[in-house]
Design an enzyme around this catalytic site. Structure first.
Site, PDB file in Angstrom:
ATOM      1  N   GLU A 184       0.302 -38.165  16.383  1.00  0.00           N
ATOM      2  CA  GLU A 184       0.360 -39.260  17.224  1.00  0.00           C
ATOM      3  C   GLU A 184       1.842 -39.675  17.544  1.00  0.00           C
ATOM      4  OE1 GLU A 184      -2.206 -42.587  16.421  1.00  0.00           O
ATOM      5  OE2 GLU A 184      -3.715 -41.630  17.745  1.00  0.00           O
ATOM      6  N   GLU A 282      -8.750 -36.728  18.148  1.00  0.00           N
ATOM      7  CA  GLU A 282      -9.361 -37.633  17.458  1.00  0.00           C
ATOM      8  C   GLU A 282     -10.287 -38.440  18.404  1.00  0.00           C
ATOM      9  OE1 GLU A 282      -6.909 -40.585  15.280  1.00  0.00           O
ATOM     10  OE2 GLU A 282      -5.817 -38.827  14.227  1.00  0.00           O
TER      11      GLU A 282
END
Ligand code: CA
Length: 648
Positions: A184, A282
């Site tokens: 991320e 995710e």
């Protein structure tokens, strides 16, 4: 010793027989699953299982569908999972060797997870955070050992570390399918904050990966696809710096990360512009709003989240199915979906104290107190258990939920009768003066995610209704039964106002001024200090005597027959001789009126017609008549807060 080793080997063989047929003779699934058309054979269905070892150390027992203890990796493989994802932190331990938690996922943990995954025929996705603990869009802290390094030193450190980790995996016989060079990384990575520096680190990770696992894919992983233009910018930066990668991956949590339409558009643009593979790295969705480990969850009932599916096992499966379908049918270059931490469940059901002990000892909570030294602002304050146990694909006893089978079933679909799965809540506003009428049907969310009205029976007695109407404005929850489930109605009892725009907050909408004497000013004014309610009111002013005479009216359409009251308020000054009244008209005939007067600034006077009869279909108009001669010169005033209420 030798015996024990043999027994262990035998056990492993039983748990993971090589080449065993997937899901042999699985019982029919009750899950509704619409087939995903044109699903590629090699589409990745990943499961992030980073916390599994810490969970097992804490006493968690995973089970197969029959409830027998089983190797969780075998259960996942049988359900159609193809890859295991594991995060890797450089050194998630304090100086005394206490783990930070979150699975204490260092490379040793990753090797063990990779080994067990490989034994069940599962590929491995390695998720390097290049941090000693959680890295996400908000924080990307540099590992303790790399603090103070120049970017050149850090680049070399990333290369050496990545190569060393991957070699350990290779030596253990783990086949690494994909490597993430960061987690991320929304313009932060390993303490660096500029793309100019970040790209060196990403390049170093990619270089090590190409050397150790030449056939592995290199993935970059970002979050927040809903932020307009963000991904296009990231991809452009990567292209500008010629960063070496194969897969542009995103987190996609439906509660926060925008629509599937937006996800498809954003990923398609990157795939088509740069020729990259794309994927959801995710995702997860709740199957219940309930927490099961005495530590609050990131989502539950309430809160400002988008909830396109009910929090049920079927809703969870539908969410996974629709993300997959979106990628396969609408996004060129899409290669897979990874579910995040579907096996992270409660470590116990007895008490917070008992679980806390396990979180601290085995690192099975999201963070332990020992993380405070490294991450004082977040983990140091909020350490504790699992915040996603209600988004797992196992129940608190380790039994797989039916939704875990969705990965296997969406290849062919699973036809079960369409049936109610959850009920939408009913919200009603009821007039304290009128009988409470609850609806005969409620909307059911069906297992195919369609909505259908179904009959409902409310637990609602005349005594209950009388009490609600007697006690003044309040909100009540009424329960009922529909489709074998509990229905909820939220009933707000109010003094219902049948006028539109009663406080002039929408300007003069629904109101008509009729000027009978050429006033200088006659309009709706936006000035909170001169308003009785809200920020606006009807305003009048005239410089000359005898120039204030007007009506302000609202025609009321489709009002049910009954008894009503009407009121409206006024204040002003310099009125002199005056005639002011509130009135109710039927057709052109005034049926009732109530006098009002202007005295001084701020002295609001209310004209109230306490009750009048309205018959169905009669042309009803309510309003106020104002005529002021003016004391010295002209008059001025304000009118606000008109109310038309039913009278019991
Ligand atoms: Ca929890």
């Amino acid at each position: 010793m030798r015996c024990r080793l043999l027994a262990l080997l035998l056990l492993l063989c039983l748990l993971c027989p090589p080449g065993a047929p997937a899901a042999a003779e699985a019982a029919p699934s009750p899950l509704f699953v619409q087939k995903v058309e044109n699903l590629p054979e090699d589409f990745i269905f990943g499961m992030d299982a980073s916390s599994v070892l810490a969970e097992e150390a804490s006493g968690v027992i995973y089970r197969d569908a029959e409830g027998h203890p089983a190797d969780v990796f075998r259960v996942l493989a049988d359900a159609g999972i193809t890859h295991i994802r594991v995060r890797v932190w450089n050194d998630p331990y304090d100086s005394k060797g206490h783990g930070y938690g979150g699975g204490n996922c260092d490379i040793d943990t990753a090797v063990e997870i990779g080994r067990r995954a490989a034994a069940c025929g599962l590929g491995l996705i390695v998720d390097f955070h290049y941090s000693d603990f959680w890295a996400d869009p908000g924080k990307q802290m540099v590992p303790k050992a790399w603090a103070g390094m120049t970017i050149e030193q850090k680049t070399e450190a990333v290369y050496e570390y990545t190569r060393s980790c991957l070699e350990q995996l290779k030596d253990a016989g783990v086949e690494v399918a994909m490597v993430q060079t960061g987690n991320e990384t929304n313009q932060l990575l390993c303490g660096e904050k500029t793309w100019f520096n970040i790209q060196y680190l990403m390049q170093a990770g990619a270089r090590a990966t190409r050397e150790v696992f030449p056939s592995a894919l290199v993935a970059l992983h970002f979050a927040n696809p809903e932020r307009e233009g963000a991904y296009a910018t990231y991809a452009r930066k990567m292209d500008y710096y010629q960063v070496d990668y194969d897969v542009f991956a995103t987190s996609y949590y439906p509660y926060w990360h925008g629509t599937l339409d937006n996800l498809a558009a954003v990923l398609t643009e990157i795939s088509e512009t740069y020729g990259k593979k794309v994927m959801v790295m995710e995702t997860s969705y709740a199957w219940t709003p309930e927490d099961s480990d005495f530590f609050g969850n990131t989502v539950g009932d309430g809160g400002a989240i988008v909830k396109d599916y009910p929090f049920t096992v079927q809703g969870q499966a539908n969410c996974i199915r629709n993300i997959t379908d979106t990628l396969v049918s609408r996004v060129p270059g899409a290669i897979g979906v990874v579910y995040w931490e579907g096996a992270w469940i409660s470590v116990g059901t007895s008490s917070w104290e008992e679980n806390h002990e396990k979180w601290e000892t085995f690192g099975s909570g999201w963070a332990s107190s020992y993380a405070a030294g490294y991450d004082p602002a977040d983990a140091g304050k909020y350490y504790g258990g699992c915040a996603v146990d209600n988004q797992a694909l196992f129940d608190p006893s380790g039994l797989p939920l039916d939704s875990l089978q969705v990965f296997r079933l969406l290849r062919e679909g699973n036809a079960v009768p369409v049936a109610p799965d959850a009920l939408e809540e009913v919200s009603l506003v009821c007039d304290l003066a009128l009988p409470v009428v609850l609806p005969d049907t409620v909307n059911a969310v069906m297992n195919d995610n369609s909505r259908q009205p179904i009959p409902v029976v409310w637990n609602f007695t005349p005594e209950q209704e009388a009490a609600m109407r007697a006690s003044g404005p309040a909100q009540y929850e009424i329960l009922g039964q529909a489709g074998g489930m509990e229905a909820h109605a939220w009933v707000s009892m109010v003094y219902y106002n049948y006028l539109e725009n009663n406080s002039f907050e929408e300007g003069d909408r629904a109101w008509t001024f009729t000027d009978l004497a050429h006033a200088d000013e006659l309009y709706v004014e936006d000035k909170k200090t001169d308003s009785l309610t809200g920020t606006k009111h009807a305003h009048f002013w005239s410089a000359a005597r005898d120039s204030v005479e007007f009506t302000l009216e609202q025609r009321v359409e489709a009002l049910p027959a009954g008894r009503y009251s009407f009121s409206v308020s006024i204040m002003g000054g310099d009125a002199g001789d005056q005639e002011i009244y509130a009135y109710v008209k039927e057709g052109d005939e005034i049926q009732a009126s109530a006098p009002m007067s202007i005295s001084a600034y701020g002295a609001w006077d209310t004209g109230l017609i306490p009750a009048f009869e309205h018959t169905e279909g009669a042309e009803l108009t309510v309003g106020v008549y104002v005529r002021c001669q003016g004391a010295g010169s002209g008059a001025w005033g304000k009118i606000d807060d008109a109310k038309l209420n039913a009278v019991p």
